[in-house]
Design a protein around this motif. Structure first.
Motif, mmCIF file in Angstrom:
data_model
loop_
_atom_site.group_PDB
_atom_site.id
_atom_site.type_symbol
_atom_site.label_atom_id
_atom_site.label_comp_id
_atom_site.label_asym_id
_atom_site.label_seq_id
_atom_site.Cartn_x
_atom_site.Cartn_y
_atom_site.Cartn_z
ATOM 1 N N ALA A 39 0.803 -1.226 0.000
ATOM 2 C CA ALA A 39 0.000 0.000 0.000
ATOM 3 C C ALA A 39 0.835 1.274 0.000
ATOM 4 O O ALA A 39 0.881 2.020 0.974
ATOM 5 C CB ALA A 39 -0.970 -0.019 1.177
ATOM 6 N N GLY A 97 6.213 4.376 12.639
ATOM 7 C CA GLY A 97 5.183 3.801 11.795
ATOM 8 C C GLY A 97 4.032 3.344 12.657
ATOM 9 O O GLY A 97 4.158 3.211 13.883
ATOM 10 N N VAL A 99 2.562 0.436 12.280
ATOM 11 C CA VAL A 99 2.767 -0.977 12.651
ATOM 12 C C VAL A 99 3.568 -1.044 13.952
ATOM 13 O O VAL A 99 3.182 -1.733 14.904
ATOM 14 C CB VAL A 99 3.464 -1.761 11.515
ATOM 15 N N PHE A 102 1.200 -0.195 16.853
ATOM 16 C CA PHE A 102 0.273 -1.165 17.455
ATOM 17 C C PHE A 102 1.008 -2.342 18.096
ATOM 18 O O PHE A 102 0.520 -2.922 19.062
ATOM 19 C CB PHE A 102 -0.917 -1.542 16.557
ATOM 20 N N MET A 126 -1.385 -7.066 11.824
ATOM 21 C CA MET A 126 -2.132 -7.053 13.101
ATOM 22 C C MET A 126 -2.147 -8.443 13.732
ATOM 23 O O MET A 126 -2.070 -8.580 14.958
ATOM 24 C CB MET A 126 -3.549 -6.522 12.887
ATOM 25 N N CYS A 171 -9.335 -1.507 12.868
ATOM 26 C CA CYS A 171 -8.788 -0.974 11.618
ATOM 27 C C CYS A 171 -9.872 -0.080 11.020
ATOM 28 O O CYS A 171 -10.886 -0.573 10.527
ATOM 29 C CB CYS A 171 -8.441 -2.140 10.693
ATOM 30 N N ASN A 175 -8.848 -2.042 6.265
ATOM 31 C CA ASN A 175 -8.039 -2.707 5.236
ATOM 32 C C ASN A 175 -8.078 -4.188 5.550
ATOM 33 O O ASN A 175 -7.720 -4.551 6.670
ATOM 34 C CB ASN A 175 -6.601 -2.155 5.334
ATOM 35 N N LYS A 238 0.120 7.200 4.228
ATOM 36 C CA LYS A 238 -0.766 6.705 3.166
ATOM 37 C C LYS A 238 -1.363 7.887 2.415
ATOM 38 O O LYS A 238 -1.420 7.908 1.194
ATOM 39 C CB LYS A 238 -1.941 5.899 3.735
HETATM 40 C C1 LIG Z 1 -4.208 -0.515 8.408
HETATM 41 C C2 LIG Z 1 -2.762 -0.246 8.219
HETATM 42 N N1 LIG Z 1 -1.997 0.081 9.274
HETATM 43 C C3 LIG Z 1 -0.680 0.347 9.151
HETATM 44 C C4 LIG Z 1 -0.070 0.289 7.909
HETATM 45 C C5 LIG Z 1 1.394 0.578 7.776
HETATM 46 O O1 LIG Z 1 1.753 1.591 8.631
HETATM 47 P P1 LIG Z 1 3.253 2.114 8.742
HETATM 48 O O2 LIG Z 1 3.863 2.093 7.395
HETATM 49 O O3 LIG Z 1 3.078 3.477 9.311
HETATM 50 O O4 LIG Z 1 3.929 1.187 9.707
HETATM 51 C C6 LIG Z 1 -0.825 -0.053 6.787
HETATM 52 C C7 LIG Z 1 -0.197 -0.161 5.466
HETATM 53 O O5 LIG Z 1 -0.754 -0.626 4.524
HETATM 54 C C8 LIG Z 1 -2.199 -0.305 6.946
HETATM 55 O O6 LIG Z 1 -2.967 -0.615 5.912
#
Ligand SMILES: Cc1ncc(COP(=O)(O)O)c(C=O)c1O
Length: 396
Positions: A39, A97, A99, A102, A126, A171, A175, A238
């Motif tokens: 993404a 980030g 990710v 969380f 997740m 979420c 996604n 994003k």
């Molecule tokens: C729901 C969701 N959370 C987190 C991320 C990625 O977050 P980051 O790149 O900030 O770690 C994505 C990437 O596709 C996502 O779809």
């Protein structure tokens, strides 16, 4: 259109995670394959962001950084104008980030063996945040109505009321199924979580990517009680396609929760901040790029319509789910009568298309494809004719 959404970029050997994956699969840069997976967008960076980055590099020192008052104001102003949420700068912590954020939340607020809930199918990291940390995965499956997914609230409440369940990773927007949860749905989720002492970690990274006719509601904006029982995970990555700068804003209105979370962040980095270029780009994006985003959303919505119309006319076996938010279209390919592993092979080897396979988001995703449609239209048209040509030979 004021901005450029048509130039295509071959991103092999640029360090792009999405394009490098193709090389790992043995596809060479001569292969005429289009990646519709990871993404990030295939659009040229907004000039306001590029200019701010160039200016910072030319005129200052790339040293250690922290958020400036202007930076924090730009983030909060965006939340107010775009989402009607009065967020305070002091609620914000930065991580590299969402990710990371969380994962840290699971570690900060639960113990090994505690239950963590997910509404599935869902963004695959997740599951990792639950499984890699030794927590117990508690899934509540979303229910498809045929064109969109809904929450099975009876199941959700039953699972949330298990005393071992301590945390929900929500979420929102969702996604991969493309739902923008309504205020009513979020209120039901929030009330169930409050009643059962389940903390809500609301991943709102896709909050700005909402299609016409839908509106995102920030979980914490619904009530003070909800604000006190949640973390809101946001990022400009994003929205403005700057994921490579790894800058995110984690809003925690509750002082105690924020202090506990900060303690957890400090276990890996005593001074948790982001890189200076991430702050520069994010401030420019939130300050100057609303129009870029509006135009971008228009292109994404047009791409969605092109695909939906094409499938209805040419490949009616493929079911296209409504895209309320995100730029990740969810397609049910089961009607083609092709085994999902074989479909993956056909896409890559015959059609030369690289989607994210639905099964990575959970068992319910078998036979589905997640199609990242944030790209120049040329790619969409090209992909559709390749799909028609390849699938027609295999449809049963
Ligand atoms: C729901 C969701 N959370 C987190 C991320 C990625 O977050 P980051 O790149 O900030 O770690 C994505 C990437 O596709 C996502 O779809």
């Amino acid at each position: 259109m004021t901005y450029d959404f048509t130039t295509t970029h071959k991103r092999f050997h640029t360090g792009s995670g999405k394009w490098n994956t193709l090389l790992q699969y043995g596809l060479t840069e001569d292969t005429d394959i289009i990646p519709f997976s990871v993404a990030d967008m295939e659009f040229t960076t907004a000039p306001e962001i590029a200019d701010a980055l160039k200016h910072a590099i030319d005129s200052s020192v790339i040293g250690y950084a922290g958020p400036t008052a202007n930076y924090l104001d730009s983030v909060c102003s965006w939340m107010k104008t775009r989402h009607n949420w009065d967020a305070k700068p002091e609620w914000i912590l930065n991580t590299h980030g969402v990710v990371d954020a969380f994962f840290e939340a699971v570690k900060a607020f639960t113990n090994p063996g505690d239950g963590v809930m997910l509404l599935t199918p869902v963004y695959h990291p997740m599951y990792m945040a639950v499984n890699f940390t030794g927590r117990k995965l508690v899934e509540s499956s979303l229910v498809s109505t045929g064109t969109r997914y809904e929450i099975d609230f009876a199941d959700f409440e039953r699972k949330a009321s298990d005393p071992s369940v301590k945390l929900l990773i929500l979420c929102s927007p969702h996604n991969p199924v493309g739902r923008v949860w309504t205020r009513e749905e979020l209120t039901r989720i929030g009330n169930i979580c409050l009643k059962n002492h389940v903390l809500v970690v609301s991943d709102e990274i896709h909050a700005d990517l909402v299609m016409p006719g839908h509106a995102h509601t920030v979980f914490a904006s619904i009530s003070e009680e909800f604000a006190d029982n949640c973390l809101v995970l946001t990022a400009p990555s994003k929205t403005f396609n700057i994921a490579g700068l790894q800058t995110s804003n984690i809003f925690i209105p509750n002082d105690e929760l924020r202090a506990k979370y900060l303690d957890e962040l400090k276990l890996t980095n005593p001074m948790p901040t982001c890189g200076i270029l991430g702050y520069v780009a994010s401030e420019a994006a939130y300050t100057y790029c609303a129009q870029w985003l509006d135009e971008c959303l228009k292109v994404i919505d047009e791409n969605r319509r092109i695909i939906a119309d094409f499938m209805a006319d040419e490949l009616p076996q493929v079911k296209v789910y409504d895209l309320e938010g995100t730029y990740l279209l969810w397609l049910d390919m089961n009607g083609l009568g092709i085994d999902y592993r074989e479909l993956e092979r056909i896409n890559r080897e015959e059609a030369r298309l690289f989607f994210d396979e639905g099964y990575i988001f959970g068992k319910q995703g078998e036979g589905f494809e997640r199609w990242n449609i944030a790209c120049p239209k040329r790619y969409i048209h090209d992909a559709l004719s390749r799909m028609k040509l390849s699938y027609t030979k295999h449809i049963r």
